[in-house]
Write a protein that holds these residues in place. Structure first.
Motif, PDB file in Angstrom:
ATOM      1  N   ARG A 218       9.639   7.265  12.971  1.00 22.91           N
ATOM      2  CA  ARG A 218       9.135   6.263  12.875  1.00 22.91           C
ATOM      3  C   ARG A 218       9.842   4.917  12.989  1.00 22.91           C
ATOM      4  NH1 ARG A 218       9.987   2.594   8.788  1.00 22.91           N
ATOM      5  NH2 ARG A 218      10.967   2.804   7.174  1.00 22.91           N
TER       6      ARG A 218
ATOM      7  N   GLN B  39       4.402   6.950  10.395  1.00 23.67           N
ATOM      8  CA  GLN B  39       5.031   7.776  10.801  1.00 23.67           C
ATOM      9  C   GLN B  39       3.785   8.585  11.796  1.00 23.67           C
ATOM     10  OE1 GLN B  39       6.717  10.695   8.199  1.00 23.67           O
ATOM     11  NE2 GLN B  39       7.569   9.606   6.597  1.00 23.67           N
ATOM     12  N   TYR B  40       4.255   9.240  12.716  1.00 21.61           N
ATOM     13  CA  TYR B  40       3.704   9.321  14.105  1.00 21.61           C
ATOM     14  C   TYR B  40       4.386  10.863  14.475  1.00 21.61           C
ATOM     15  CZ  TYR B  40       2.170   4.860  15.426  1.00 21.61           C
ATOM     16  OH  TYR B  40       2.078   3.455  14.753  1.00 21.61           O
ATOM     17  N   PHE B  41       3.205  11.418  14.652  1.00 16.43           N
ATOM     18  CA  PHE B  41       3.679  13.406  14.323  1.00 16.43           C
ATOM     19  C   PHE B  41       3.459  13.900  15.493  1.00 16.43           C
ATOM     20  CE2 PHE B  41       3.677  14.468   9.704  1.00 16.43           C
ATOM     21  CZ  PHE B  41       3.641  13.221   9.124  1.00 16.43           C
TER      22      PHE B  41
ATOM     23  N   TYR C 271      -4.993  10.250   7.988  1.00 19.76           N
ATOM     24  CA  TYR C 271      -4.244  11.261   9.164  1.00 19.76           C
ATOM     25  C   TYR C 271      -5.108  12.458   9.454  1.00 19.76           C
ATOM     26  CZ  TYR C 271      -0.106   8.730   9.092  1.00 19.76           C
ATOM     27  OH  TYR C 271       1.460   8.562   9.453  1.00 19.76           O
TER      28      TYR C 271
ATOM     29  N   LEU D  22      -0.925  16.189  13.740  1.00 17.44           N
ATOM     30  CA  LEU D  22      -1.525  15.159  12.762  1.00 17.44           C
ATOM     31  C   LEU D  22      -1.524  13.215  13.289  1.00 17.44           C
ATOM     32  CD1 LEU D  22       0.056  16.794  10.076  1.00 17.44           C
ATOM     33  CD2 LEU D  22      -1.445  15.345   9.049  1.00 17.44           C
TER      34      LEU D  22
ATOM     35  N   GLY E  77       7.893   3.823   3.443  1.00 18.20           N
ATOM     36  CA  GLY E  77       7.330   4.762   4.993  1.00 18.20           C
ATOM     37  C   GLY E  77       7.845   6.188   5.074  1.00 18.20           C
TER      38      GLY E  77
ATOM     39  N   LEU F  26       6.338  10.637   2.908  1.00 17.99           N
ATOM     40  CA  LEU F  26       4.593  10.336   2.645  1.00 17.99           C
ATOM     41  C   LEU F  26       4.287  11.434   1.497  1.00 17.99           C
ATOM     42  CD1 LEU F  26       3.886   9.836   6.404  1.00 17.99           C
ATOM     43  CD2 LEU F  26       4.477   7.998   4.411  1.00 17.99           C
TER      44      LEU F  26
END
Lengths: 115, 113
Positions: A95, A104-106, B36, B44, B98, B101
């Motif tokens: 992120r 957050q990008y997975f 998600y 995800l 952030g 999580l």
């Protein structure tokens, strides 16, 4: 943008072997996270980095696990020696530190099977 | 402590009917919340997020969620299910700006033809 890139996508190894998982975060992102997903425990945060520095590794299960981030575009998660109970899907996420942005990008994950 | 409870582990709907996936959270302050989606053997993907702006949040693929502080809920809805919606959905609360999580246990959505 290519998104978060992980390799390998699948890994099958034998107990006692060393396993190295790799992650390339999204360019410009300041934070990188490693997660583990299992049926029993769901998604767990293992460790995260900010500007290549490990900030919180309290989720790392034991000394067999280690993670490094030598530069802003690459991180590794290593398991040595591996055990069958390490079998799981390992996700990397990143992120950007920008105001109130918390998303957050997975990545697609690495499916690890330890025999 | 902050936590997320997804009230249904499995939801089954027919194609073309509405979808409702329920999520309750506990937080001592107004949190950031996310949904998600994880398709089989995939990573995800972010569907939508609430970050204290509008309480009704629209996401991708026709999904939306409404933040209700009085009910501490953040339920996910879609007017008409499509076969491609079959997946596992995670409600997530964000802590520490952030960096942490907290994931719900997940809801597996099945869409019948």
């Amino acid at each position: 943008d290519a998104g978060v890139i992980q390799s390998p996508r699948h890994e099958v190894t034998e107990m006692g072997q060393e396993v190295t998982l790799r992650c390339k975060p999204i360019s410009g992102h300041d934070y990188l996270f490693w997660y583990r997903q299992t049926m029993m425990r769901g998604l767990e945060l293992l460790i995260y980095f900010n500007n290549n520095v490990p900030i919180d590794d309290s989720g790392m299960p034991e000394d067999r696990f280690s993670a490094k981030m030598p530069n802003a575009s690459f991180s590794t998660l290593k398991i040595q020696p591996s055990e069958p109970r390490d079998s799981a899907v390992y996700f990397c996420a990143s992120r950007r530190q920008s105001g109130l942005e918390e998303t957050q990008y997975f990545g697609p994950g690495t499916r690890l099977l330890v025999l | 402590a902050q936590s997320v409870t997804q009230l249904d582990s499995h939801v089954s709907v027919s194609e073309g009917t509405p979808v409702l996936l329920r999520c309750n959270y506990s937080s001592s302050y107004s949190p950031s919340l996310f949904w998600y989606v994880q398709h089989p053997n995939k990573g995800l993907q972010l569907l939508l997020k609430y970050t204290s702006a509008a309480t009704l949040v629209k996401g991708i693929n026709g999904f939306e969620a409404e933040f209700k502080k009085s009910e501490t809920s953040f339920h996910l809805t879609k007017p008409s299910a499509h076969m491609s919606d079959a997946a596992e959905y995670f409600c997530v609360v964000s802590l520490e700006y952030g960096n942490k999580l907290v994931f719900g246990a997940g809801t597996i959505l099945r869409v019948k033809s």
